[in-house]
Design an enzyme around this catalytic site. Sequence first.
Site, PDB file in Angstrom:
ATOM      1  N   TYR A  99     -15.287 -48.177  10.312  1.00 41.05           N
ATOM      2  CA  TYR A  99     -15.982 -49.145   9.474  1.00 41.05           C
ATOM      3  C   TYR A  99     -15.696 -50.580   9.936  1.00 41.05           C
ATOM      4  O   TYR A  99     -16.608 -51.351  10.221  1.00 41.05           O
ATOM      5  CB  TYR A  99     -15.557 -48.947   8.018  1.00 41.05           C
ATOM      6  CG  TYR A  99     -16.346 -49.770   7.026  1.00 41.05           C
ATOM      7  CD1 TYR A  99     -17.735 -49.769   7.039  1.00 41.05           C
ATOM      8  CD2 TYR A  99     -15.696 -50.546   6.073  1.00 41.05           C
ATOM      9  CE1 TYR A  99     -18.456 -50.528   6.124  1.00 41.05           C
ATOM     10  CE2 TYR A  99     -16.419 -51.299   5.160  1.00 41.05           C
ATOM     11  CZ  TYR A  99     -17.789 -51.292   5.186  1.00 41.05           C
ATOM     12  OH  TYR A  99     -18.497 -52.041   4.282  1.00 41.05           O
ATOM     13  N   ARG A 107     -14.451 -45.121  -5.003  1.00 42.79           N
ATOM     14  CA  ARG A 107     -13.793 -46.422  -5.043  1.00 42.79           C
ATOM     15  C   ARG A 107     -13.065 -46.627  -6.366  1.00 42.79           C
ATOM     16  O   ARG A 107     -13.248 -45.872  -7.314  1.00 42.79           O
ATOM     17  CB  ARG A 107     -14.785 -47.530  -4.731  1.00 42.79           C
ATOM     18  CG  ARG A 107     -14.928 -47.624  -3.208  1.00 42.79           C
ATOM     19  CD  ARG A 107     -15.884 -48.678  -2.794  1.00 42.79           C
ATOM     20  NE  ARG A 107     -17.236 -48.287  -3.140  1.00 42.79           N
ATOM     21  CZ  ARG A 107     -18.256 -49.130  -3.065  1.00 42.79           C
ATOM     22  NH1 ARG A 107     -18.066 -50.382  -2.703  1.00 42.79           N
ATOM     23  NH2 ARG A 107     -19.463 -48.709  -3.359  1.00 42.79           N
TER      24      ARG A 107
HETATM   25  N1  UDP Z   1      -7.402 -47.100  -5.176  1.00 41.26           N
HETATM   26  C1  UDP Z   1      -6.561 -46.474  -6.104  1.00 41.26           C
HETATM   27  N2  UDP Z   1      -7.033 -45.356  -6.749  1.00 41.26           N
HETATM   28  C2  UDP Z   1      -8.277 -44.844  -6.549  1.00 41.26           C
HETATM   29  C3  UDP Z   1      -9.130 -45.488  -5.614  1.00 41.26           C
HETATM   30  C4  UDP Z   1      -8.643 -46.595  -4.934  1.00 41.26           C
HETATM   31  O1  UDP Z   1      -5.434 -46.913  -6.336  1.00 41.26           O
HETATM   32  O2  UDP Z   1      -8.612 -43.836  -7.204  1.00 41.26           O
HETATM   33  C5  UDP Z   1      -6.903 -48.326  -4.497  1.00 41.26           C
HETATM   34  C6  UDP Z   1      -7.023 -48.285  -2.977  1.00 41.26           C
HETATM   35  O3  UDP Z   1      -5.885 -47.699  -2.407  1.00 41.26           O
HETATM   36  C7  UDP Z   1      -7.146 -49.776  -2.671  1.00 41.26           C
HETATM   37  C8  UDP Z   1      -7.878 -50.352  -3.890  1.00 41.26           C
HETATM   38  O4  UDP Z   1      -7.702 -49.405  -4.934  1.00 41.26           O
HETATM   39  O5  UDP Z   1      -5.877 -50.365  -2.576  1.00 41.26           O
HETATM   40  C9  UDP Z   1      -9.365 -50.555  -3.645  1.00 41.26           C
HETATM   41  O6  UDP Z   1      -9.901 -49.368  -3.108  1.00 41.26           O
HETATM   42  P1  UDP Z   1     -11.452 -49.159  -2.888  1.00 41.26           P
HETATM   43  O7  UDP Z   1     -11.638 -47.867  -2.161  1.00 41.26           O
HETATM   44  O8  UDP Z   1     -12.177 -49.349  -4.166  1.00 41.26           O
HETATM   45  O9  UDP Z   1     -11.903 -50.378  -1.968  1.00 41.26           O
HETATM   46  P2  UDP Z   1     -11.291 -50.962  -0.580  1.00 41.26           P
HETATM   47  O10 UDP Z   1     -10.906 -52.361  -0.905  1.00 41.26           O
HETATM   48  O11 UDP Z   1     -10.117 -50.156  -0.170  1.00 41.26           O
HETATM   49  O12 UDP Z   1     -12.414 -50.855   0.362  1.00 41.26           O
END
Ligand code: UDP
Length: 205
Positions: A40, A81
């Site tokens: 990505y 997400r």
């Molecule tokens: N995250 C979490 N639990 C979940 C999904 C995501 O703690 O069920 C955390 C993930 O590790 C990251 C943040 O939330 O630190 C945002 O994750 P997301 O996938 O929404 O977006 P990213 O910024 O990683 O693209």
Amino acid sequence: THGAQFLFTSTSEVYGDPKEHPQKETYWGNVNPSGVRACYDESKRFGEMMTLLYVGKHGVDARIARIFNTYGSRMRPTDGRVISNFINQALEDKPLTVYGDGTQTRSFCYVSDMVEGILAMMVSDKTKGEVVNLGNPEEYQVIDLAKKIKKMTGSSSNITFEALPQDDPEVRRPDIAKAKQLLDWKPTISLDEGLTKTIEYYQRL
Ligand code: UDP
């Protein structure tokens, strides 16, 4: 050329696990080129490079929006997400799955604000060849987001801690001074307001 306008939707992922905070457009980023997120991150970095080559070599009327974390109504519940996961887990009284210790931060933009920012970039005659961050600079720790969603939904869910995915950025927050100046744009929907709308959406589903 035919005078067509082009907008490349890039991502805050181009900053990788950033060593500069908040992130300005001038920051080069800290990306693992062969990590799990590389497909990505590096493809978006490649896309930015291609877009700017076409601006420079062929005079294409193109611009680049770096989109930071965005959420809202109509997001797929199984998207994976953090906001869609937490709300749906809370509504089903399932554990809210915090990855790592939850001290990592993100800054969340409601979808209608993002759409307005993208439209403003598209119609502006000042954005040709420009790279502009779009996002909401209100920054939260993931653990605090989990607590907030649990409270707002009145859920009896527990909060559980799972392994932190590899190369998960520790912090992320946009510097949006350039967007404010070029587009006269800034987000207007607070996290509380946006979460309320998103929770209502998932309740109706
Ligand atoms: N995250 C979490 N639990 C979940 C999904 C995501 O703690 O069920 C955390 C993930 O590790 C990251 C943040 O939330 O630190 C945002 O994750 P997301 O996938 O929404 O977006 P990213 O910024 O990683 O693209």
